[in-house]
Design a protein around this motif. Structure first.
Motif, short mmCIF file in Angstrom:
data_model
loop_
_atom_site.label_atom_id
_atom_site.label_comp_id
_atom_site.label_asym_id
_atom_site.label_seq_id
_atom_site.Cartn_x
_atom_site.Cartn_y
_atom_site.Cartn_z
N VAL A 68 0.84 -1.20 0.00
CA VAL A 68 0.00 0.00 0.00
C VAL A 68 0.87 1.25 0.00
CG1 VAL A 68 -1.71 1.30 1.33
CG2 VAL A 68 -1.93 -1.18 1.13
N GLY A 69 1.99 1.19 0.73
CA GLY A 69 2.90 2.33 0.74
C GLY A 69 3.48 2.62 -0.63
N ILE A 70 3.79 1.58 -1.41
CA ILE A 70 4.29 1.78 -2.77
C ILE A 70 3.25 2.51 -3.61
CG2 ILE A 70 4.95 0.60 -4.90
CD1 ILE A 70 6.20 -1.58 -3.18
N VAL A 71 2.00 2.07 -3.51
CA VAL A 71 0.92 2.72 -4.27
C VAL A 71 0.80 4.19 -3.89
CG1 VAL A 71 -1.55 2.70 -4.74
CG2 VAL A 71 -0.30 0.54 -4.58
N LEU A 72 0.86 4.47 -2.57
CA LEU A 72 0.72 5.86 -2.12
C LEU A 72 1.90 6.72 -2.61
CD1 LEU A 72 -0.55 5.34 1.55
CD2 LEU A 72 -1.87 6.02 -0.45
N VAL A 73 3.09 6.15 -2.57
CA VAL A 73 4.26 6.91 -3.04
C VAL A 73 4.12 7.24 -4.52
CG1 VAL A 73 6.73 6.76 -3.50
CG2 VAL A 73 5.83 6.06 -1.28
N LEU A 74 3.68 6.25 -5.32
CA LEU A 74 3.52 6.49 -6.76
C LEU A 74 2.42 7.51 -7.03
CD1 LEU A 74 3.86 2.84 -8.11
CD2 LEU A 74 5.58 4.66 -8.14
N LEU A 75 1.32 7.42 -6.26
CA LEU A 75 0.23 8.38 -6.45
C LEU A 75 0.67 9.79 -6.07
CD1 LEU A 75 -2.85 6.37 -5.13
CD2 LEU A 75 -2.33 6.97 -7.50
N LEU A 76 1.34 9.91 -4.93
CA LEU A 76 1.81 11.24 -4.52
C LEU A 76 2.83 11.79 -5.50
CD1 LEU A 76 2.20 10.71 -0.66
CD2 LEU A 76 0.45 12.05 -1.83
N GLY A 77 3.69 10.90 -6.01
CA GLY A 77 4.67 11.36 -6.99
C GLY A 77 4.03 11.82 -8.27
N ALA A 78 2.97 11.10 -8.72
CA ALA A 78 2.30 11.45 -9.97
C ALA A 78 1.46 12.72 -9.81
CB ALA A 78 1.44 10.29 -10.43
N TYR A 79 0.70 12.80 -8.70
CA TYR A 79 -0.20 13.94 -8.53
C TYR A 79 0.49 15.16 -7.95
CZ TYR A 79 -4.18 11.05 -9.70
OH TYR A 79 -5.08 10.25 -10.37
N SER A 80 1.70 14.98 -7.47
CA SER A 80 2.51 16.13 -7.02
C SER A 80 3.65 16.35 -8.01
CB SER A 80 3.06 15.88 -5.62
OG SER A 80 2.02 15.62 -4.71
N LEU A 81 3.33 16.18 -9.28
CA LEU A 81 4.35 16.24 -10.31
C LEU A 81 5.03 17.61 -10.34
CD1 LEU A 81 5.79 14.79 -12.58
CD2 LEU A 81 3.99 15.55 -14.14
N GLU A 82 4.26 18.67 -10.14
CA GLU A 82 4.86 20.01 -10.20
C GLU A 82 5.91 20.16 -9.10
OE1 GLU A 82 1.83 22.90 -10.04
OE2 GLU A 82 0.91 22.35 -11.96
N THR A 83 5.57 19.68 -7.90
CA THR A 83 6.54 19.76 -6.82
C THR A 83 7.76 18.90 -7.13
OG1 THR A 83 4.75 20.10 -5.24
CG2 THR A 83 6.86 19.40 -4.35
N THR A 84 7.50 17.69 -7.68
CA THR A 84 8.60 16.79 -8.02
C THR A 84 9.48 17.40 -9.10
OG1 THR A 84 7.18 14.91 -7.51
CG2 THR A 84 9.16 14.45 -8.75
N GLN A 85 8.84 17.97 -10.13
CA GLN A 85 9.61 18.58 -11.20
C GLN A 85 10.40 19.78 -10.69
OE1 GLN A 85 6.68 19.36 -14.21
NE2 GLN A 85 7.09 17.43 -15.28
N GLY A 86 9.79 20.56 -9.79
CA GLY A 86 10.51 21.70 -9.24
C GLY A 86 11.73 21.25 -8.46
N PHE A 87 11.57 20.19 -7.68
CA PHE A 87 12.70 19.65 -6.94
C PHE A 87 13.77 19.13 -7.90
CE2 PHE A 87 14.89 16.11 -4.83
CZ PHE A 87 15.37 16.74 -3.69
N THR A 88 13.30 18.46 -9.00
CA THR A 88 14.24 17.93 -9.99
C THR A 88 14.99 19.06 -10.68
OG1 THR A 88 12.78 16.04 -10.34
CG2 THR A 88 14.45 16.45 -12.01
N GLU A 89 14.27 20.15 -11.01
CA GLU A 89 14.92 21.28 -11.67
C GLU A 89 15.97 21.90 -10.76
OE1 GLU A 89 14.74 22.42 -14.67
OE2 GLU A 89 13.21 21.01 -15.38
#
Length: 824
Positions: free
Chosen positions: A43-64
């Motif tokens: 379940v934790g894997i699913v939540l991490v993937l969902l948060l990563g996908a739906y928080s893409l802007e935050t993830t991309q900002g961190f990546t940038e």
């Protein structure tokens, strides 16, 4: 020649030298905790993937941000990255394997290597499936910039090492595992900072390895964490005792204990964990209880379920293994201090993943269940009640009393019986009244299975006051009995009913109505789950934007009118109840009972709540049970009659002009005729006819006498039928007003038909208040009548909000008021 002055060292004696141990072979256990942890990690894997996908802007900002300094970081961190990569990929696995080799666990080494291979394969499979089927947002959250493009980066070596550490055992049991886990997370953090992997990807691969290791560890079983042999003896020594012999007392499977006394064997049948008969070098005979961590999880879940499910039980599930052992020791010590004959706690220690408790051996001869019923004298029964009463006087409840946990012996000086109470795992200090009464129920039922209901009740009356036994009678239910007693009671049919009858014979004013001590059962869990699934399916196809737009355009005055119609349903239900009641009832109280039924509808299927509260209202006013049941059944039958007749009358009045009320097609008529023929032919079979009679005749026999009485009073009959008609018309009116609020014109007959269909669906599907079934029936009906889903959805939602959810707070207030007044 000089003399040799060197001294020869004497080898240390073996830790088990001079100790005799009879134990079953060390077995591999499938830890429930591993399976639960695997599910939670997945379940934790699913939540991490969902948060990563739906928080893409935050993830991309961190990546940038990372990409902007990635070259600098890679130059600065090239050494740390290489070092940690080497540590994680080479040194950590080597350290784990060397540690297992030193512990002489070759099988565990193979399991660790197998877990690493499986985790590597699982990670590669995850990369391939993500590339092929993953959404763009998901792919972006797991990708890093490499050679001018984004590439999914899931480091398989991190998953492999994570799986190895998981399969190697619990991190709390060995220092090497604790340090290795720390190094693994540090390596992942360095990879994230240096831009080699994204944050969601790093967490995901570690969790993938964790899941793989847990599943493998659960499937193959584990032995390395239990204390056996040398580690068990070491734990007993640290508790303060030097063993001479250690005999396993709880026989399981093919193992048969050798030379174990009856008392130790009796304790071994009931205690959680492993039980040993211990003889010290001083010749003292003691009992050792070894509670293993893999058993604690199952016990924790059982206690948690009991705490959540039952009302008035204050025991809380212990989170840790140590807490469980300490809680049991506290209850046992408190009982001993209060003068109850129970084994004294002499020492405690922990060895590996096992808590060891050393107890005094009870001075008894055998368990109550092993006695011949003819040998169970009244003196023994009185002694049992004496020990239980002594514990209750000190505010201590046992919560698991049975013929197995009660030991019986004899005082050598006086010859009088001596009773010992054992197994305090469920014990409760500072217990409430309900917990103590449940103990009384368990003792009464356990003794009744041996000596019969008559002698058991007589012994209870000698030990307890009448007011206590009056509280015990409604609690005589199999659900509160230990498993062993429940099986014996089931074998002796109607034993609990006999006990209630005997108590009422001695206390005529005692109530035998079963007290509801369970907040919910498995049926409730399943029905709520079914309701959630059904509602989810219905709402899945709705367009939220169209629903919001329709709600903004709705007319609030029509919605207010629908709410007033919904309140009128309480009046109609109260009219029917007053008409068919065999006694005079206060009008306002009866209305409040119908309002309170709206609150009960949260937990029971549609129609059950009003019937249950009406029945309770009559029985609280001393109406005989059969008459009360017949009255409630008559109210329900009259509602069905009014429904059918009302549909026919509406059809005649409106001329069948509605879309849904049109004459059925030829195919439908053929289908109805075919069903009628099949039912008729089935009733010609004697077995089917007997089954149908068994289902239909009992309700008819209950209802017929009351129906005859009501038919002799035309005024009451008209009032009852009129009340049901008012209730039905009010629901139809509420639905019609809701449709008007959204500007939808539908013939009255169509509205009535839709209501009747949804009401029937809610009665058939056993979900609380017909949740899911009613919504689906109404939505499908409106759609078939030409109303689009975008409008049908808010109509159904608002209608159910008015006629179901908005009435719950009112029902709760009415329910609490009636409880304070003693009506329920």
């Amino acid at each position: 020649m000089a003399a040799d002055t060197s001294t020869q060292e004497t080898p240390a004696p073996h830790p088990l030298a001079g100790i005799t141990i009879h134990d079953e072979a060390e077995t591999r256990v499938h830890r429930v905790a591993d399976l639960i942890a695997a599910i939670g990690t997945a379940v934790g894997i699913v939540l991490v993937l969902l948060l990563g996908a739906y928080s893409l802007e935050t993830t991309q900002g961190f990546t940038e941000d990372v990409r902007g300094i990635s070259r600098l970081l890679q130059r600065l961190l090239v050494a740390p990255v290489n070092i940690f990569s080497a540590i994680v990929t080479l040194i950590v696995p080597a350290a784990v394997i060397i540690d297992l080799a030193a512990r002489r666990e070759p099988r565990r080494i193979l399991e660790v290597l197998g877990a690493a291979v499986l985790a590597f394969i699982a990670t590669v499979f995850a990369v391939i499936t993500t590339q092929q089927f993953g959404a763009d947002e998901l792919v972006a959250s797991l990708s890093v910039w490499s050679d001018g493009e984004f590439v999914i980066q899931l480091p398989a070596y991190l998953a492999a090492v994570s799986a190895m550490l998981t399969a190697a055992g619990l991190r709390t049991t060995r220092r090497v595992l604790s340090v290795s886990w720390t190094l693994l997370w540090v390596a992942a953090a360095v990879g994230i900072i240096s831009g080699i992997v994204t944050l969601p990807a790093a967490i995901t691969v570690v969790l993938i390895g964790r899941v793989t290791g847990l599943v493998l560890r659960w499937a193959l079983g584990s032995t390395a964490d239990r204390a056996y042999g040398e580690s068990l003896v070491d734990g007993i020594r640290r508790a303060g005792f030097e063993p001479r012999t250690l005999l396993r007392a709880d026989a399981r499977g093919a193992y048969e204990p050798a030379d174990v006394d009856a008392v130790s064997a009796a304790v071994g049948r009931t205690r959680s964990g492993r039980v040993y008969s211990l003889t010290t070098i001083e010749g003292h005979h003691l009992i050792v209880n070894a509670l293993d961590g893999d058993q604690h999880t199952a016990g924790f879940l059982a206690k948690l379920w009991a705490t959540v499910r039952f009302r008035g039980i204050d025991t809380r599930a212990e989170v840790s293994l140590r807490h469980t052992a300490e809680s049991t020791a506290l209850a046992s010590h408190a009982a001993r201090t209060a003068g109850v004959r129970t084994a004294r706690v002499l020492g405690m220690s922990q060895a590996r993943d096992t808590m060891i408790t050393v107890y005094q051996r009870p001075v008894a001869s055998h368990a109550l269940c092993d006695m011949d019923p003819e040998d169970v004298t009244d003196e023994i029964l009185d002694a049992i009640w004496g020990e239980v009463t002594r514990a209750h006087d000190a505010g201590i409840a046992h919560r698991a009393l049975s013929a197995q946990t009660i030991l019986v012996g004899e005082d050598e000086a006086t010859g009088e019986p001596m009773v010992w109470l054992t197994t305090w795992e469920m014990g409760e200090v500072a217990a409430g009244r309900l917990s103590r009464r449940l103990d009384d129920v368990q003792v009464l039922a356990a003794t009744a299975t041996l000596v019969g209901s008559g002698r058991a009740v007589a012994a209870a009356f000698r030990a307890l006051d009448e007011d206590v036994l009056e509280q015990v009678a409604p609690l005589l239910q199999s659900i509160v009995l230990p498993r062993e007693t429940r099986q014996e009671v089931k074998a002796q049919h109607k034993l609990l009913q006999q006990l209630r009858t005997l108590i009422v014979q001695r206390i005529p004013h005692a109530s035998t109505d079963q007290q509801n001590i369970a907040r919910f059962g498995w049926r409730t869990v399943l029905t709520v789950a079914a309701a959630v699934i059904a509602v989810g399916i219905v709402l899945a196809g709705f367009n939220a934007q169209e629903v919001v737009a329709a709600l903004r355009e709705s007319n609030p005055w029509w919605i207010g009118g629908a709410f007033l119609w919904s309140l009128l349903t309480f009046v109609g239900a109260a009219m029917a109840m007053l008409a068919f009641s065999p006694i005079r009832l206060p009008w306002f109280r009866v209305v409040l009972v119908q309002v309170a039924a709206a609150y009960i509808a949260l937990a029971v299927p549609a129609g059950v709540g009003p019937a249950a509260l009406n029945l309770r209202t009559l029985t609280k006013r001393r109406v005989a049970g059969p008459i009360a049941v017949a009255t409630v059944a008559l109210v329900q039958v009259s509602a069905i009659v009014v429904t059918v007749v009302g549909l026919l009358v509406l059809t005649l009045i409106t001329g069948s002009e509605g879309t849904l009320a049109a004459l059925p097609s030829t195919a439908v008529l053929i289908g109805v005729f075919s069903v009628a023929v099949v039912v008729t032919l089935a009733l010609l079979v004697p077995a089917v006819r007997r089954w149908a009679a068994a289902k239909l005749m009992p309700p008819l026999r209950q209802t017929w006498p009351r129906l005859v009485q009501v038919l002799g009073q035309p005024g009451r009959l008209l009032l009852g039928l009129g009340g049901n008609f008012v209730q039905t018309a009010a629901y139809v009116g509420a639905f019609y007003c809701t449709l008007q609020a959204f500007g939808q014109e539908l013939a009255v007959i169509d509205v009535a038909v839709l209501f009747f269909l949804s009401n029937a669906a809610g009665a058939i599907v056993p979900t609380p208040g017909g949740l899911g079934a009613v919504e689906f029936a109404l939505g499908a009906g409106l759609f078939s009548a030409g109303i689009p889903w975008s409008v049908a959805t808010p109509v159904v939602v608002i209608y159910r909000l008015i006629t179901y959810w908005a009435r719950v707070p009112m029902g709760y207030a009415a329910f609490k008021f009636l409880q304070r007044k003693g009506e329920l």
